[in-house]
Design a protein around this motif. Structure first.
Motif, PDB file in Angstrom:
ATOM      1  N   SER A   1      21.568 -54.683  46.267  1.00 52.28           N
ATOM      2  CA  SER A   1      21.127 -55.778  47.378  1.00 52.28           C
ATOM      3  C   SER A   1      21.742 -55.808  48.663  1.00 52.28           C
ATOM      4  O   SER A   1      22.924 -55.664  48.819  1.00 52.28           O
ATOM      5  CB  SER A   1      21.566 -57.125  46.421  1.00 52.28           C
TER       6      SER A   1
ATOM      7  N   GLN B   1      16.022 -61.590  54.379  1.00 54.51           N
ATOM      8  CA  GLN B   1      16.025 -61.715  53.050  1.00 54.51           C
ATOM      9  C   GLN B   1      17.192 -60.881  52.630  1.00 54.51           C
ATOM     10  O   GLN B   1      17.493 -59.835  53.304  1.00 54.51           O
ATOM     11  CB  GLN B   1      14.958 -61.554  52.264  1.00 54.51           C
TER      12      GLN B   1
ATOM     13  N   GLY C   1       9.421 -57.162  37.715  1.00 54.30           N
ATOM     14  CA  GLY C   1       9.811 -57.942  39.255  1.00 54.30           C
ATOM     15  C   GLY C   1       8.781 -57.608  40.217  1.00 54.30           C
ATOM     16  O   GLY C   1       8.274 -58.500  40.986  1.00 54.30           O
TER      17      GLY C   1
ATOM     18  N   ALA D   1       5.484 -59.343  39.306  1.00 60.33           N
ATOM     19  CA  ALA D   1       5.901 -60.716  39.542  1.00 60.33           C
ATOM     20  C   ALA D   1       5.995 -61.535  41.018  1.00 60.33           C
ATOM     21  O   ALA D   1       6.000 -62.658  41.378  1.00 60.33           O
ATOM     22  CB  ALA D   1       6.955 -61.456  38.751  1.00 60.33           C
TER      23      ALA D   1
ATOM     24  N   GLU E   1       8.733 -60.635  42.891  1.00 59.12           N
ATOM     25  CA  GLU E   1       9.889 -60.951  42.803  1.00 59.12           C
ATOM     26  C   GLU E   1      10.902 -59.783  43.650  1.00 59.12           C
ATOM     27  O   GLU E   1      11.850 -60.080  44.315  1.00 59.12           O
ATOM     28  CB  GLU E   1      10.829 -61.360  41.678  1.00 59.12           C
ATOM     29  N   LEU E   2      10.433 -58.498  43.893  1.00 61.07           N
ATOM     30  CA  LEU E   2      10.949 -57.662  44.195  1.00 61.07           C
ATOM     31  C   LEU E   2       9.991 -57.005  45.365  1.00 61.07           C
ATOM     32  O   LEU E   2       8.760 -56.758  45.094  1.00 61.07           O
ATOM     33  CB  LEU E   2      11.264 -56.446  43.368  1.00 61.07           C
ATOM     34  N   HIS E   3      10.604 -56.487  46.550  1.00 60.72           N
ATOM     35  CA  HIS E   3       9.645 -56.443  47.984  1.00 60.72           C
ATOM     36  C   HIS E   3       9.888 -55.191  48.315  1.00 60.72           C
ATOM     37  O   HIS E   3       9.137 -54.558  49.457  1.00 60.72           O
ATOM     38  CB  HIS E   3       9.522 -57.538  48.678  1.00 60.72           C
TER      39      HIS E   3
END
Length: 208
Positions: free
Chosen positions: A65, A73, A164, A167, A169-171
């Protein structure tokens, strides 16, 4: 009947570089269209990148991350980095990034996929490798700085990453493409059918 991308180059009647940065620049080309008209096209000139989808023996993917200022982000990503030296061997760059960002090495390397990240406005090409038989590197860790000071590392099951992605949630581009490509490879001819790590890469030719 299969389809594939093909090389093409429309005439450029003039070009200028209104901005030059540390790693990238902006170029303005005047491009002749098929009907003879000439239009301006602005785009970012990029050295190219590599990314590594490192898969452990339990089917988990090594992710990190990191804060990304342009999108405001912290994104979960796979290890990646620039091709800092013109003509640099992308495998060597990928091995370096895996070590520097995750303190990990791998014994088995394959090309997972090659992509252009944003071909409408940037010439960045990325080669995503699959790394297997991974293990921690002995000795002191590489000294990180800037955004990397706040990095988190995790190992996440491939299926959880795909969930993810779907959904919303992960880009991160490389994580999304890598996870979905690996899923497709596993469902198709298998990982040993992937291209070898030294496969040609016309977008960024390199020395062996």
């Amino acid at each position: 009947m299969g389809i594939k991308d093909t090389a093409a180059e429309w005439p450029v009647t003039a070009t200028q570089t209104p901005f030059t940065g540390n790693k990238t620049s902006v170029r303005t080309d005047e491009v002749e269209m098929p009907d003879g008209t000439v239009v301006k096209r602005d785009y970012q000139v990029h050295p190219g990148s590599v990314a590594v989808l490192a898969l452990d023996e339990e089917g988990r993917v090594l992710v990190l991350s990191q804060y990304r200022h342009p999108v405001r982000q912290k994104l979960w990503e796979i290890p990646a980095g620039l091709l800092d030296v013109p003509g640099e061997n992308p495998l060597h760059a990928a091995q370096r990034e895996l070590y520097e960002e995750a303190h990990v090495k791998a014994e088995d390397w394959r090309v997972l996929t090659d992509v252009y990240t944003t071909p409408g406005g940037c010439d960045e090409a990325v080669r995503i490798f699959l790394a297997r038989e991974i293990s921690d590197v002995e000795g002191e860790r590489f000294e990180v700085e800037h955004e990397e000071l706040d990095m988190e590392l995790a190992r996440v099951p491939l299926q959880e990453l795909v969930r993810g992605v779907l959904a919303g949630e992960l880009h991160n581009n490389c994580l999304v493409v890598g996870a979905l490509s690996l899923t497709a490879a596993l469902a198709g001819d298998g990982l040993d059918a992937l291209r070898p790590a030294d496969a040609p890469w016309p977008a960024r030719p390199f020395e062996a």
